[in-house]
Motif scaffolding. Sequence first.
Motif, PDB file in Angstrom:
ATOM      1  N   GLN A  92       8.802   6.869   8.458  1.00 32.25           N
ATOM      2  CA  GLN A  92       8.904   8.260   8.904  1.00 32.25           C
ATOM      3  C   GLN A  92       7.597   9.027   8.771  1.00 32.25           C
ATOM      4  O   GLN A  92       7.338   9.942   9.534  1.00 32.25           O
ATOM      5  CB  GLN A  92       9.995   8.983   8.097  1.00 32.25           C
ATOM      6  N   VAL A  93       6.782   8.671   7.788  1.00 37.51           N
ATOM      7  CA  VAL A  93       5.563   9.422   7.505  1.00 37.51           C
ATOM      8  C   VAL A  93       4.367   8.595   7.972  1.00 37.51           C
ATOM      9  O   VAL A  93       4.146   7.491   7.491  1.00 37.51           O
ATOM     10  CB  VAL A  93       5.436   9.757   6.001  1.00 37.51           C
ATOM     11  N   CYS A 130      -2.316  -0.930   6.345  1.00 40.07           N
ATOM     12  CA  CYS A 130      -1.333   0.091   6.696  1.00 40.07           C
ATOM     13  C   CYS A 130      -0.897   0.738   5.390  1.00 40.07           C
ATOM     14  O   CYS A 130      -0.814   0.075   4.369  1.00 40.07           O
ATOM     15  CB  CYS A 130      -0.124  -0.516   7.396  1.00 40.07           C
ATOM     16  N   PHE A 131      -0.593   2.022   5.445  1.00 40.44           N
ATOM     17  CA  PHE A 131      -0.226   2.762   4.239  1.00 40.44           C
ATOM     18  C   PHE A 131       1.167   3.353   4.410  1.00 40.44           C
ATOM     19  O   PHE A 131       1.524   3.820   5.483  1.00 40.44           O
ATOM     20  CB  PHE A 131      -1.264   3.850   3.959  1.00 40.44           C
ATOM     21  N   ASN A 133       0.801  -1.229   0.000  1.00 36.11           N
ATOM     22  CA  ASN A 133       0.000   0.000   0.000  1.00 36.11           C
ATOM     23  C   ASN A 133       0.834   1.281   0.000  1.00 36.11           C
ATOM     24  O   ASN A 133       0.821   2.048   0.951  1.00 36.11           O
ATOM     25  CB  ASN A 133      -0.971   0.001   1.185  1.00 36.11           C
ATOM     26  N   THR A 134       1.522   1.507  -1.090  1.00 37.64           N
ATOM     27  CA  THR A 134       2.313   2.722  -1.256  1.00 37.64           C
ATOM     28  C   THR A 134       1.409   3.869  -1.684  1.00 37.64           C
ATOM     29  O   THR A 134       0.557   3.698  -2.556  1.00 37.64           O
ATOM     30  CB  THR A 134       3.408   2.495  -2.313  1.00 37.64           C
ATOM     31  N   VAL A 135       1.593   5.029  -1.068  1.00 34.68           N
ATOM     32  CA  VAL A 135       0.759   6.198  -1.343  1.00 34.68           C
ATOM     33  C   VAL A 135       1.662   7.402  -1.582  1.00 34.68           C
ATOM     34  O   VAL A 135       2.689   7.552  -0.928  1.00 34.68           O
ATOM     35  CB  VAL A 135      -0.179   6.502  -0.152  1.00 34.68           C
ATOM     36  N   GLY A 136       1.245   8.252  -2.528  1.00 36.07           N
ATOM     37  CA  GLY A 136       1.988   9.475  -2.763  1.00 36.07           C
ATOM     38  C   GLY A 136       1.286  10.360  -3.766  1.00 36.07           C
ATOM     39  O   GLY A 136       0.241  10.000  -4.306  1.00 36.07           O
ATOM     40  N   GLU A 173      -0.323  12.364   8.275  1.00 34.90           N
ATOM     41  CA  GLU A 173       0.516  13.172   7.395  1.00 34.90           C
ATOM     42  C   GLU A 173       0.391  12.717   5.940  1.00 34.90           C
ATOM     43  O   GLU A 173       0.386  13.543   5.022  1.00 34.90           O
ATOM     44  CB  GLU A 173       1.981  13.114   7.847  1.00 34.90           C
ATOM     45  N   ILE A 174       0.263  11.418   5.718  1.00 35.88           N
ATOM     46  CA  ILE A 174       0.037  10.902   4.367  1.00 35.88           C
ATOM     47  C   ILE A 174      -1.250  11.496   3.806  1.00 35.88           C
ATOM     48  O   ILE A 174      -1.277  12.010   2.684  1.00 35.88           O
ATOM     49  CB  ILE A 174      -0.032   9.362   4.364  1.00 35.88           C
ATOM     50  N   LEU A 175      -2.323  11.456   4.592  1.00 33.20           N
ATOM     51  CA  LEU A 175      -3.604  11.995   4.140  1.00 33.20           C
ATOM     52  C   LEU A 175      -3.494  13.482   3.837  1.00 33.20           C
ATOM     53  O   LEU A 175      -4.012  13.963   2.819  1.00 33.20           O
ATOM     54  CB  LEU A 175      -4.686  11.734   5.185  1.00 33.20           C
TER      55      LEU A 175
END
Length: 169
Positions: free
Chosen positions: A148-149, A60-61, A22-25, A153-155
């Motif tokens: 770290q993130v 988890c992301f 679940n990689t997000v960016g 913070e991702i959202l």
Amino acid sequence: EFLGLAYHKEKHLPVVVARLFNTVGPRQTGRYGMVVPNFVRQALRGHPLAVFGDGTQTRCFTYVTDVVGQLIALAEHPRAVGEVWNIGNDRDEVSIHELARRVVQRTASKSAIEPVPYDRAYEEGFEDMPRRVPDLSKVKALVGYEPQVHLDEILDRVAAFFTSDKGRM
């Protein structure tokens, strides 16, 4: 994975297998079922957030910079060769329903959260994984990795991208 590991074993090809969780960016479109960009885009537009199934499935992301950091560390470590590595974030495990609620909250949206039964969203026989959380003990032991993130913070970063000139919806 198996082919790469077989070439490593038989031909000594330096293979490192990475399993991404679940990689997000920024710049993710959500076109391939990526729940975070889909939820954020829906919330920013004031559309309902569609939660498939009962929403109790957990994930988890991982922010893309954390993934890249792990991949670089493994690529540079000689003991990573010939092994399989989970790449992700093992913190902030969240149900999909709670994720939708947090997206609505963090984007200050008035969007509703709407459950969508699996039989309406997918073909007959679809089964979802109830829990998808990576075991990172191996990568942590080898390269000392710690995400770290964190999720909020991702959202926030995804929402900021979609509201920026680069990510205009």
